[in-house]
Structures are given as structure tokens and as C-alpha cells.
Design an enzyme around this catalytic site. Sequence first.
Site, PDB file in Angstrom:
ATOM      1  N   TYR A 142      66.138 -30.944 -27.516  1.00  0.00           N
ATOM      2  CA  TYR A 142      66.775 -30.376 -25.961  1.00  0.00           C
ATOM      3  C   TYR A 142      67.433 -28.953 -26.643  1.00  0.00           C
ATOM      4  O   TYR A 142      67.241 -27.979 -25.973  1.00  0.00           O
ATOM      5  CB  TYR A 142      67.533 -31.252 -25.612  1.00  0.00           C
ATOM      6  CG  TYR A 142      68.676 -30.752 -24.385  1.00  0.00           C
ATOM      7  CD1 TYR A 142      67.995 -30.006 -23.297  1.00  0.00           C
ATOM      8  CD2 TYR A 142      70.026 -30.560 -24.643  1.00  0.00           C
ATOM      9  CE1 TYR A 142      68.594 -29.586 -22.364  1.00  0.00           C
ATOM     10  CE2 TYR A 142      70.775 -29.869 -23.713  1.00  0.00           C
ATOM     11  CZ  TYR A 142      70.111 -29.558 -22.480  1.00  0.00           C
ATOM     12  OH  TYR A 142      70.873 -28.885 -21.638  1.00  0.00           O
TER      13      TYR A 142
ATOM     14  N   ALA B  70      65.597 -27.565 -15.593  1.00  0.00           N
ATOM     15  CA  ALA B  70      65.211 -28.017 -17.086  1.00  0.00           C
ATOM     16  C   ALA B  70      65.314 -29.519 -17.342  1.00  0.00           C
ATOM     17  O   ALA B  70      65.560 -30.083 -16.370  1.00  0.00           O
ATOM     18  CB  ALA B  70      66.845 -27.636 -17.839  1.00  0.00           C
TER      19      ALA B  70
ATOM     20  N   GLY C 220      68.993 -29.455  -8.620  1.00  0.00           N
ATOM     21  CA  GLY C 220      70.188 -29.964  -9.828  1.00  0.00           C
ATOM     22  C   GLY C 220      71.430 -29.672  -9.565  1.00  0.00           C
ATOM     23  O   GLY C 220      71.757 -29.018  -8.176  1.00  0.00           O
TER      24      GLY C 220
ATOM     25  N   LYS D 223      65.739 -25.215 -25.525  1.00  0.00           N
ATOM     26  CA  LYS D 223      66.616 -24.463 -24.812  1.00  0.00           C
ATOM     27  C   LYS D 223      66.917 -22.981 -25.210  1.00  0.00           C
ATOM     28  O   LYS D 223      67.393 -21.885 -24.801  1.00  0.00           O
ATOM     29  CB  LYS D 223      68.254 -25.279 -24.597  1.00  0.00           C
ATOM     30  CG  LYS D 223      68.143 -25.989 -23.347  1.00  0.00           C
ATOM     31  CD  LYS D 223      67.764 -25.687 -21.993  1.00  0.00           C
ATOM     32  CE  LYS D 223      68.772 -25.180 -21.082  1.00  0.00           C
ATOM     33  NZ  LYS D 223      68.263 -24.513 -19.937  1.00  0.00           N
TER      34      LYS D 223
ATOM     35  N   THR E  47      73.242 -24.250 -22.843  1.00  0.00           N
ATOM     36  CA  THR E  47      73.906 -25.112 -23.299  1.00  0.00           C
ATOM     37  C   THR E  47      74.549 -25.043 -24.558  1.00  0.00           C
ATOM     38  O   THR E  47      74.252 -24.082 -25.365  1.00  0.00           O
ATOM     39  CB  THR E  47      73.055 -26.477 -23.346  1.00  0.00           C
ATOM     40  OG1 THR E  47      73.632 -27.572 -23.794  1.00  0.00           O
ATOM     41  CG2 THR E  47      71.772 -26.301 -24.003  1.00  0.00           C
TER      42      THR E  47
END
Length: 281
Positions: A126, A61, A11, A130, A102
Site C-alpha cells: 500500500y 485509492a 470515499g 501510494k 498517506t
Amino acid sequence: MLKVWIAGAEGQIGTAINEILDPLEMETFNTDRAELDITNTDEVLSFGEINRPDVIINCAAITDIALCEQNPELAYRVNALGARNLSLVARKVGAKMVQLSTDDVFDGHAEKPYSEFDDTNPQTVYGASKRAGENYVKEFTHKHFIIRSSWVYGKGNNFVNGVLAAAKRGESMSIPQDQYGSPTSAKDLARLILHLIHTNEYGTYHATCKGVCSRYEFAQEILRQAGLQGQLCPGATNEADHYLARPAYAVLDNFILRIIDLYAMPVWQASLAEYLEEREG
């Protein structure tokens, strides 16, 4: 030599860490989906016990907002249970744990930057998944660094590369001018992570580049620095489907980094210039 396991190594942030770390100081174990499934508890525990890392950095993720909404089980399996499994290994082998998180853990309705002490209130699958990952990290290991950031860009699919590609194709872009955040390069996050893992300053951190702008202003600066002419149309969040689920106000305050004088992030325009220069190089 420090042994570092980077999960999700392909990533943006995993790639950036590998680009700047000193291979003479660190032995790295890079894994991604092809090498190891972080949602498989036994597989993760086995890998950790065999390699016994000193530090585990979880960059893995599911970040696609729409995919998370369509498939919440996948989102929670990777973003929450994956973090749990890596935390179990960290506790078992005594490793430090770095969890990337995030701004989406907040609702985006604030009128001032969010500090680490503000209550989370995610509005999306999302963001909720997280936050669940953060909670597992806190539950299973005390030697952890949870790092929340926003508007991250690096090598891969992201806002910066999307704007550049659209401009080069001559396409018109509708960009929200009512979304605010702090653009942050993956390389700057990688530098912070490599600094943190040599300390015992455990806890939750907000880490974004300095300065705040709207999505529209960000796009303007990308084109200006890249020397490109683009067709930008100022829009509103509710007019741009791609950004519907994102927090309107994604500004994070690097409060803890500042009050313990641990690390200073650069201004976002300078980081963007570095990224664009390397991208064209």
C-alpha cells in the site's frame, strides 16, 4: 465558476469535499468506480478532454492493507497508474492536480515527526503504491498539491466508527498502545484542499490535526466523547493482526503549512467532537 473533478467521490474525503463546497462557486464532476475507471487511460483522457476541469482531486485509492498485500497488481493499478492517468489529463488541460497520499510512505521507525523533506521508505505494498502515485504526479504535472495525512476518519469504514460499533455491541477490543499518530477528520482535510486549490502554493504537504496520541488513547477519547462504556484492552502492534502492517510511528509534521503560514489545522480532539456531533445529529 471553477470546474472541479473529484475522482473517488464516494470515499471519505470525496464525500467531505462535496458536503462543504459552495455549489455556487464550483461546478463538480463526481466520479467513482461505477462512473469511470481511473486505471483506463483512454477513458480518463476522454472524460478530461470533454469536461476540461480546472482542478482534479484524486481521492480514489485501494486503502485496504491486506488487499494490497494479496493483490499488488490491483494496488499499483489504482494507486499508481490511476494517479498517472489523472496527472496526464491535468497536464493536457492545464488543471491543478490534488493527490491524496498517506503516512504509509514512511517506515514508521522514526523518533520524531516526519517532515516533507524526510526520505520515504514504505514497508507495505500500500505505502509503496501510494509513493509511486506521488512520483507520477510529480513527473507529469508541476501544478500539483500532494497531501499526506494519517489516521483519517469520516463517513465510511474507519477506526472511529469501528470503535463506536464495537462498544455498542458490547465487544472487547484489543487496541495497540504502541502506535502513535494524529487523528485527522476528512472534513478538515476537505477544508484544507478547498483552500489550497485557490492558491499557487504547489508542492507536497503534510496535513494532520494537531496533537499526537496512541491508538489506545484515541479509542479512549472516542468513547469518552461519545459517552459510551467500552471494553478496551491495551495491546501491542504485534498482537493485533489488523494493524500489523501499519507504521508504528505515523506522526507527520505539518512543516510546510507552518513555515509559509498557509493554513492551520485544528487540534484532533476538537475535530473528533465536531465529527461525533454531526454523526449523531
